[in-house]
Structures are given as structure tokens and as C-alpha cells.
Design an enzyme around this catalytic site. Structure first.
Site, PDB file in Angstrom:
ATOM      1  N   ASP A  15       1.096  -1.264  -0.327  1.00  0.00           N
ATOM      2  CA  ASP A  15      -0.235  -0.100  -0.236  1.00  0.00           C
ATOM      3  C   ASP A  15       0.389   1.336   0.380  1.00  0.00           C
ATOM      4  O   ASP A  15       0.718   2.262   0.429  1.00  0.00           O
ATOM      5  CB  ASP A  15      -1.207   0.346   1.165  1.00  0.00           C
ATOM      6  CG  ASP A  15      -1.695  -1.207   0.904  1.00  0.00           C
ATOM      7  OD1 ASP A  15      -2.095  -1.508  -0.016  1.00  0.00           O
ATOM      8  OD2 ASP A  15      -2.237  -1.848   2.685  1.00  0.00           O
ATOM      9  N   GLU A  16       1.941   1.162  -0.496  1.00  0.00           N
ATOM     10  CA  GLU A  16       3.120   2.325  -0.716  1.00  0.00           C
ATOM     11  C   GLU A  16       2.265   3.298  -1.591  1.00  0.00           C
ATOM     12  O   GLU A  16       3.051   4.409  -1.679  1.00  0.00           O
ATOM     13  CB  GLU A  16       4.228   1.834  -0.742  1.00  0.00           C
ATOM     14  CG  GLU A  16       4.877   1.129  -0.003  1.00  0.00           C
ATOM     15  CD  GLU A  16       4.161  -0.715  -0.254  1.00  0.00           C
ATOM     16  OE1 GLU A  16       3.774  -1.104  -1.011  1.00  0.00           O
ATOM     17  OE2 GLU A  16       5.285  -1.315   0.430  1.00  0.00           O
ATOM     18  N   LYS A  69       1.470   1.880  -5.334  1.00  0.00           N
ATOM     19  CA  LYS A  69       1.841   1.454  -6.166  1.00  0.00           C
ATOM     20  C   LYS A  69       1.373   1.917  -7.439  1.00  0.00           C
ATOM     21  O   LYS A  69       1.859   2.407  -8.569  1.00  0.00           O
ATOM     22  CB  LYS A  69       2.552  -0.262  -6.447  1.00  0.00           C
ATOM     23  CG  LYS A  69       3.044  -0.085  -5.133  1.00  0.00           C
ATOM     24  CD  LYS A  69       3.480  -1.653  -4.684  1.00  0.00           C
ATOM     25  CE  LYS A  69       2.279  -2.729  -4.610  1.00  0.00           C
ATOM     26  NZ  LYS A  69       1.546  -1.767  -2.656  1.00  0.00           N
ATOM     27  N   ALA A 113      -4.143  -7.593  -3.394  1.00  0.00           N
ATOM     28  CA  ALA A 113      -3.761  -6.452  -3.717  1.00  0.00           C
ATOM     29  C   ALA A 113      -4.835  -5.132  -3.930  1.00  0.00           C
ATOM     30  O   ALA A 113      -5.610  -5.527  -4.825  1.00  0.00           O
ATOM     31  CB  ALA A 113      -2.831  -5.946  -5.554  1.00  0.00           C
ATOM     32  N   THR A 129      -6.195 -11.482   3.838  1.00  0.00           N
ATOM     33  CA  THR A 129      -6.942 -10.968   3.294  1.00  0.00           C
ATOM     34  C   THR A 129      -8.096 -11.722   2.865  1.00  0.00           C
ATOM     35  O   THR A 129      -9.251 -11.545   2.148  1.00  0.00           O
ATOM     36  CB  THR A 129      -6.811 -10.286   1.625  1.00  0.00           C
ATOM     37  OG1 THR A 129      -6.092 -11.129   0.436  1.00  0.00           O
ATOM     38  CG2 THR A 129      -4.879  -8.495   1.583  1.00  0.00           C
ATOM     39  N   VAL A 147       2.374  14.462  -3.268  1.00  0.00           N
ATOM     40  CA  VAL A 147       2.162  14.967  -2.290  1.00  0.00           C
ATOM     41  C   VAL A 147       0.269  14.797  -1.797  1.00  0.00           C
ATOM     42  O   VAL A 147      -0.345  16.357  -1.389  1.00  0.00           O
ATOM     43  CB  VAL A 147       2.682  15.999  -2.478  1.00  0.00           C
ATOM     44  CG1 VAL A 147       3.952  17.013  -1.799  1.00  0.00           C
ATOM     45  CG2 VAL A 147       2.239  17.055  -3.577  1.00  0.00           C
TER      46      VAL A 147
HETATM   47  P1  GDP Z   1      -0.731   0.059  -3.703  1.00  0.00           P
HETATM   48  O1  GDP Z   1      -0.993  -1.050  -2.757  1.00  0.00           O
HETATM   49  O2  GDP Z   1       0.509   0.602  -3.590  1.00  0.00           O
HETATM   50  O3  GDP Z   1      -0.684   0.987  -4.947  1.00  0.00           O
HETATM   51  O4  GDP Z   1      -1.610   1.819  -2.779  1.00  0.00           O
HETATM   52  P2  GDP Z   1      -2.789   1.654  -2.012  1.00  0.00           P
HETATM   53  O5  GDP Z   1      -4.064   2.305  -3.319  1.00  0.00           O
HETATM   54  O6  GDP Z   1      -3.206   0.577  -1.385  1.00  0.00           O
HETATM   55  O7  GDP Z   1      -2.760   2.022  -1.550  1.00  0.00           O
HETATM   56  C1  GDP Z   1      -2.573   4.105  -1.178  1.00  0.00           C
HETATM   57  C2  GDP Z   1      -3.490   5.004  -0.940  1.00  0.00           C
HETATM   58  O8  GDP Z   1      -3.244   6.427  -1.001  1.00  0.00           O
HETATM   59  C3  GDP Z   1      -4.246   4.933  -1.951  1.00  0.00           C
HETATM   60  O9  GDP Z   1      -5.875   5.436  -1.046  1.00  0.00           O
HETATM   61  C4  GDP Z   1      -4.210   6.312  -2.695  1.00  0.00           C
HETATM   62  O10 GDP Z   1      -5.411   6.776  -3.218  1.00  0.00           O
HETATM   63  C5  GDP Z   1      -3.570   7.439  -1.653  1.00  0.00           C
HETATM   64  N1  GDP Z   1      -2.133   7.762  -1.740  1.00  0.00           N
HETATM   65  C6  GDP Z   1      -1.153   7.917  -2.896  1.00  0.00           C
HETATM   66  N2  GDP Z   1      -0.119   8.408  -3.159  1.00  0.00           N
HETATM   67  C7  GDP Z   1      -0.559   9.614  -2.003  1.00  0.00           C
HETATM   68  C8  GDP Z   1       0.004  10.695  -1.649  1.00  0.00           C
HETATM   69  O11 GDP Z   1       0.850  11.263  -2.169  1.00  0.00           O
HETATM   70  N3  GDP Z   1      -1.145  11.906  -0.438  1.00  0.00           N
HETATM   71  C9  GDP Z   1      -2.063  11.646  -0.134  1.00  0.00           C
HETATM   72  N4  GDP Z   1      -2.913  12.069   0.610  1.00  0.00           N
HETATM   73  N5  GDP Z   1      -2.190   9.815  -0.598  1.00  0.00           N
HETATM   74  C10 GDP Z   1      -2.057   9.122  -1.365  1.00  0.00           C
HETATM   75  P1  IMO Z   2      -1.337  -4.191  -2.388  1.00  0.00           P
HETATM   76  O1  IMO Z   2      -0.918  -4.766  -3.385  1.00  0.00           O
HETATM   77  C1  IMO Z   2      -0.910  -4.771   2.037  1.00  0.00           C
HETATM   78  C2  IMO Z   2      -1.143  -8.382   3.436  1.00  0.00           C
HETATM   79  C3  IMO Z   2      -2.593  -9.190   4.105  1.00  0.00           C
HETATM   80  C4  IMO Z   2      -1.782 -10.164   5.537  1.00  0.00           C
HETATM   81  C5  IMO Z   2      -1.106 -11.299   4.504  1.00  0.00           C
HETATM   82  C6  IMO Z   2      -1.378 -12.209   3.621  1.00  0.00           C
HETATM   83  O2  IMO Z   2      -2.535  -3.087  -2.186  1.00  0.00           O
HETATM   84  O3  IMO Z   2       0.314  -3.165  -1.478  1.00  0.00           O
HETATM   85  P2  IMO Z   2      -2.568 -12.645   1.915  1.00  0.00           P
HETATM   86  O4  IMO Z   2      -3.886 -12.135   1.470  1.00  0.00           O
HETATM   87  O5  IMO Z   2      -1.779 -12.750   0.416  1.00  0.00           O
HETATM   88  O6  IMO Z   2      -3.083 -14.040   1.803  1.00  0.00           O
HETATM   89  O7  IMO Z   2      -1.871 -11.956   3.158  1.00  0.00           O
HETATM   90  O8  IMO Z   2      -0.514  -9.976   3.497  1.00  0.00           O
HETATM   91  N1  IMO Z   2      -1.491  -8.269   2.322  1.00  0.00           N
HETATM   92  C7  IMO Z   2      -1.181  -6.712   1.448  1.00  0.00           C
HETATM   93  N2  IMO Z   2      -1.233  -5.747   3.213  1.00  0.00           N
HETATM   94  N3  IMO Z   2      -1.599  -4.052   0.809  1.00  0.00           N
HETATM   95  C8  IMO Z   2      -1.207  -5.610   0.174  1.00  0.00           C
HETATM   96  O9  IMO Z   2      -0.968  -5.333  -1.015  1.00  0.00           O
HETATM   97  C9  IMO Z   2      -1.085  -7.403   0.501  1.00  0.00           C
HETATM   98  N4  IMO Z   2      -1.844  -7.730   0.039  1.00  0.00           N
HETATM   99  C10 IMO Z   2      -1.893  -9.148   1.000  1.00  0.00           C
HETATM  100  O10 IMO Z   2      -2.893  -7.754   4.841  1.00  0.00           O
HETATM  101  O11 IMO Z   2      -1.246  -9.593   6.683  1.00  0.00           O
HETATM  102 MG    MG Z   3      -2.895  -1.099  -2.570  1.00  0.00          MG
END
Ligand code: GDP
Ligand code: IMO
Ligand code: MG
Length: 427
Positions: free
Chosen positions: A14-15, A17, A40, A130, A412
Site C-alpha cells: 500500500d505504498e 504503487k 492487492a 485478505t 503530495v
Molecule cells: P498500492 O497498493 O501500493 O497501490 O497503494 P494503495 O492504493 O493500497 O494505498 C495508497 C493510498 O494512498 C490510496 O488511497 C491512494 O489514493 C493514496 N495516495 C497515494 N499517494 C498519495 C499521496 O501522496 N498523498 C496522499 N494523501 N494519499 C496518497
Molecule cells: P498491495 O498490492 C497490504 C497482507 C495481508 C496479510 C498478508 C497475507 O495493495 O500493496 P494474503 O492475502 O496475501 O495471504 O495476506 O499480506 N497483504 C497486503 N497488505 N497491501 C497488499 O497489497 C497486501 N496483500 C496482502 O494483509 O497481512
Molecule cells: Mg494496496
């Protein structure tokens, strides 16, 4: 011959990406997912639209770009159908833009049931999966029992399916797990029908031939390095290699064909699910990060645990992946803090160390912090890196010095436009 650039998470997922793959897509001809599955949740925001992708690569909203679901991915036909239906409704021609590897494995309804049964059996020790069936599907892959996309076209597919399901039923019986498969199968077969209508290919040939013909490729990781099955906080990990090496096995790209490795991290840190998290906060600061950062899982809606940035963990992730450029996300979430903490070391067993210990799951790990001044400025309105406050610049420069890799993008805000470029991105 061109190389494949890779973008992957350096923390526990959840960085951001999805956002950055979408931002970088105009520079590439092909975007390829190489591992993971619908565990994901990759969020994209543009023109006031917010969209979450689970299986489909994050280049899908751009025209003239191919989106490849690689052999390393596991696909749930039910979830993929939902994803495609939602995109088609928005006017996205998914069928034209997406290619699926014949070798990607299929998540069966019983894989999801097995995931739930396994977690229930673990009780307090549960992984916090998940529950998308990821672990059981990769187990059948490595156990050599799995069903692949290419198998859906075979005349004996139904028999193969029944045979594997029979095996799963035995395990579910062992777990004394109640279920009604007849409720789940119609949607599964509907999804299978849809996959059969997609463009199904030998994606490793396609990617390599495309590179030979001068095409550029960006590989999109799922999860993060600290969830890698080999290098993450085992057993609290996912079941695939989320690291740069996963690109090689998950897309069929040779190691000497990997180019830039973009390592993406939040300006702080989050984790969803169970497992160690040395810098986790249980105080007001943690709550502020969760609230301002809207830290709820994009796939499960679960609240994400929040804490300060962790340099020993980041250094480890940079080493494992050979990161060449860093991307720092969600800097705006720190806007209100007077000071920002950075974990530089851990105290473990009375010793000060700067690496993640093997027994991080069982040992007490106390983070050692350095404090840096906050910027107390609304970053979300900034449009170029020259406008950033000096305190943020110092934070970025401090991290670069510690991590020894340039930070070339600072994000940002969630929108495509809220992205500040800070130098070299493409080789
Ligand atoms: P991913 O799994 O790495 O693609 O990340 P996620 O979508 O699960 O989680 C990232 C969250 O942060 C999402 O809700 C994005 O809309 C949000 N987001 C991404 N970049 C930024 C940022 O620079 N600032 C803020 N406030 N939110 C962001
Ligand atoms: P994205 O791509 C954050 C975590 C789950 C659990 C562990 C194992 O959005 O960054 P699984 O369902 O794979 O057996 O779960 O990994 N997890 C994630 N946490 N972002 C994800 O994907 C994740 N995919 C799995 O919460 O701790
Ligand atoms: Mg994510």
C-alpha cells in the site's frame, strides 16, 4: 534490446504503487504485473475519479499501452470479471488493452475456503490474510496441482477442476469447515467464461519479443518487500516473491534484462494484518497518521496500523531489490506535525543494531529515533519540486544520505497531478 524497469513496494504494501505506475505509464509501451493476485488493491485518482484495481495492471486507463497479467500472478475469475465489468462501464476497452498469460494460476472457490479454514485454525496466530485464496493457490502451484489459464481451454478442464476440488474437500473436512460450494460455483464458471474470451498469450515470449523490437516495459509489483515469502517477516507474509527477483520468474525476464528498479515507500509506514512492526504507534500520532492518511485497506477496508518510517527495514529492502531510484509517497500526510521521527536503529537484547533481526517475530525490538523538524505547510497544492519547504527538502536529503539512493519522485496527494518530479526517472 531494451530492459524491463520494475516498480515495487519497499514496506508492507500500500505504498502507492498504483498511483505511480499510472503516472509513469505514458513513458512505457507495456505494463506487466508479475506476482500476487486480488489480495492487492492499487488505487488511482485522476479527473475526480478514484479507482481500485486488484488484478489488472495500473496502466489500463491509458491508451496505446498493453497491460500484461504475467505468469506469476494468481487470478480469481470472479474478481477479475467484476474488475473488467466496472472498467467497461467506465468506457475502458479492457479486452483491447489487456493480455493474460496462459501460465497464470487460477484461484478456485475452494482456495478461498481453504484460506478461511487455515486462518480459523490458526486462531490468535492468524496471518491476517485478505482471504482471497492466495496462499492455497500458490501452494497448489508449487505442489504441482494447480490449474492454469491455459487449462481452461482443455476439453477435460471440468474433470481437472473436480479432481482438485475433491482434494480440497478432504482438507476442509479435516478442518471441520462448513461451506456451500454450490453457491460459489456459478459465479466461478461465469468468470471462467469471461477469461476464455480475453486475449490469452505466452506472455514471456511476448515481453521478450517486444523488448527486442524496442518496446519499453514497466513491471508492477504487488504487496511489498516486507511481505515477501522469503525475505519478509515470515510467517506473516504473502505467498509470493514480491521483490525484484519476482519480476524474472513472474514475467519471464532474465536478470540481466532488469533495468531501473523503482523502490516506493511512504514518508511514514503502515501495515495491515498481523506480524511485527517495530515503529508502530499506539498514541495520538498514530491516530493522526491513520486519519489524515485515510489508512484503510483498499481491498478489505481494514484499518491499517501506522508508525514512523523505519530505516533499517528500508535499507534491507533496497539491498534485496537493488533499488536504483526511490519514490517517496504521502509526504502531505506529515504536514501537521511539529517534528517527524525517523527510526535509525533497533535496540534488541541490549544491543543496538541497524538491520532487521532474523527473530523479529519473537524478539522485543525497540526503535531508536532521530527527530527532524516538520514543515507545517499544506503540500497538496504544490506543483513543482522547487516550491517545497526547506524542512521537507532536508527530510528528503537526510533520507537520501542514509539510504544512499536518490529520491526522484515526491508524492503530495492521491491525484495523478500531485506528483513532484525531482530528477532522473527513465534510464
Ligand atoms: P498500492 O497498493 O501500493 O497501490 O497503494 P494503495 O492504493 O493500497 O494505498 C495508497 C493510498 O494512498 C490510496 O488511497 C491512494 O489514493 C493514496 N495516495 C497515494 N499517494 C498519495 C499521496 O501522496 N498523498 C496522499 N494523501 N494519499 C496518497
Ligand atoms: P498491495 O498490492 C497490504 C497482507 C495481508 C496479510 C498478508 C497475507 O495493495 O500493496 P494474503 O492475502 O496475501 O495471504 O495476506 O499480506 N497483504 C497486503 N497488505 N497491501 C497488499 O497489497 C497486501 N496483500 C496482502 O494483509 O497481512
Ligand atoms: Mg494496496
Amino acid at each position: 534490446m531494451n530492459k524491463v524497469d520494475v516498480l515495487l513496494g519497499l514496506q508492507w504494501g500500500d505504498e502507492g504503487k498504483g498511483k505511480i505506475v499510472d503516472v509513469l505509464t505514458p513513458k512505457y509501451d507495456i505494463i506487466g504485473r508479475f506476482q500476487g493476485g486480488p489480495n492487492a488493491g492499487h488505487t488511482l485518482e485522476f479527473d475526480g475519479i478514484k479507482h481500485v484495481l486488484h488484478t489488472i495492471p495500473s496502466g489500463i486507463f491509458h491508451d496505446g499501452v498493453e497491460n500484461v497479467v504475467g505468469n506469476g500472478v494468481v487470478i480469481d475469475p470472479v474478481i477479475l470479471k467484476k474488475e473488467i465489468d466496472a472498467l467497461v462501464e467506465m468506457g475502458v476497452d479492457v479486452n483491447k488493452k489487456m493480455l493474460v498469460s496462459k501460465k497464470a494460476h487460477i484461484i478456485l472457490p475452494t482456495h478461498r475456503l481453504l484460506d478461511a479454514a487455515s486462518e480459523a485454525a490458526k486462531g490468535k496466530e492468524k496471518i491476517g490474510s485478505t482471504l482471497k485464496g492466495i496462499g492455497p493457490t500458490y501452494m497448489d502451484k508449487t505442489g504441482r496441482n494447480g490449474i492454469r489459464v491455459g487449462d481452461l481451454f482443455l476439453p477435460d478442464f471440468k474433470q481437472r477442476y473436480e479432481k482438485l476440488v475433491e482434494k480440497h474437500k478432504q482438507i476442509l473436512k479435516f478442518h471441520q469447515f462448513d461451506y456451500d460450494l454450490s453457491e460459489l460455483e456459478p459465479a466461478f464458471y461465469e468468470g471462467v467464461g469471461l477469461i476464455k474470451s480475453l486475449t490469452v498469450i505466452d506472455s514471456e515470449h511476448h515481453i521478450n519479443n517486444s523488448m527486442l523490437n524496442g518496446k519499453t516495459v514497466l513491471a508492477e509489483g504487488a504487496q511489498g518487500t516486507l511481505l515477501d515469502v522469503d525475505f519478509g517477516s515470515y510467517p506473516f507474509v504473502t505467498s509470493s516473491n514480491t521483490t525484484a527477483a519476482g519480476t524474472c520468474t513472474g514475467l519471464g525476464v532474465a536478470p540481466n534484462r532488469v533495468g531501473e528498479v523503482f523502490g516506493i515507500f511512504k514518508a511514514y509506514c503502515t501495515r495491515v494484518g498481523s506480524g511485527p512492526f517495530p515503529t508502530e504507534l499506539f498514541d495520538e500520532d498514530g491516530k493522526t497518521l491513520a486519519t489524515v492518511g485515510h489508512e484503510f485497506g483498499a481491498t478489505t477496508g481494514r484499518p491499517r496500523r501506522c508508525g514512523w518510517i523505519d530505516l533499517p527495514a528500508l535499507k534491507y529492502a533496497i539491498m534485496i531489490n537493488g533499488v536504483t531510484q526511490l519514490i517517496m509517497m504521502k509526504a502531505d500526510v506529515l504536514d501537521g506535525f511539529d517534528t517527524i521521527k525517523v527510526c535509525t536503529h533497533y535496540d534488541v537484547d541490549g544491543e543496538r543494531i541497524d538491520y532487521m533481526p532474523y527473530d523479529i517475530v519473537s524478539k522485543e525490538v525497540t526503535p531508536v529515533y532521530k527527530e527532524l523538524p516538520g514543515w507545517k505547510t499544506d503540500l497538496t497544492k504544490l506543483s513543482s519540486i522547487e516550491e517545497i519547504p526547506s524542512e521537507l527538502n532536508s527530510y528528503v536529503e537526510y533520507l537520501e544520505q542514509e539510504l544512499n539512493v536518490p529520491i526522484t519522485i515526491v508524492s503530495v496527494g492521491p491525484d495523478r497531478k500531485q506528483t513532484l518530479m525531482r530528477g532522473k526517472v527513465l534510464a
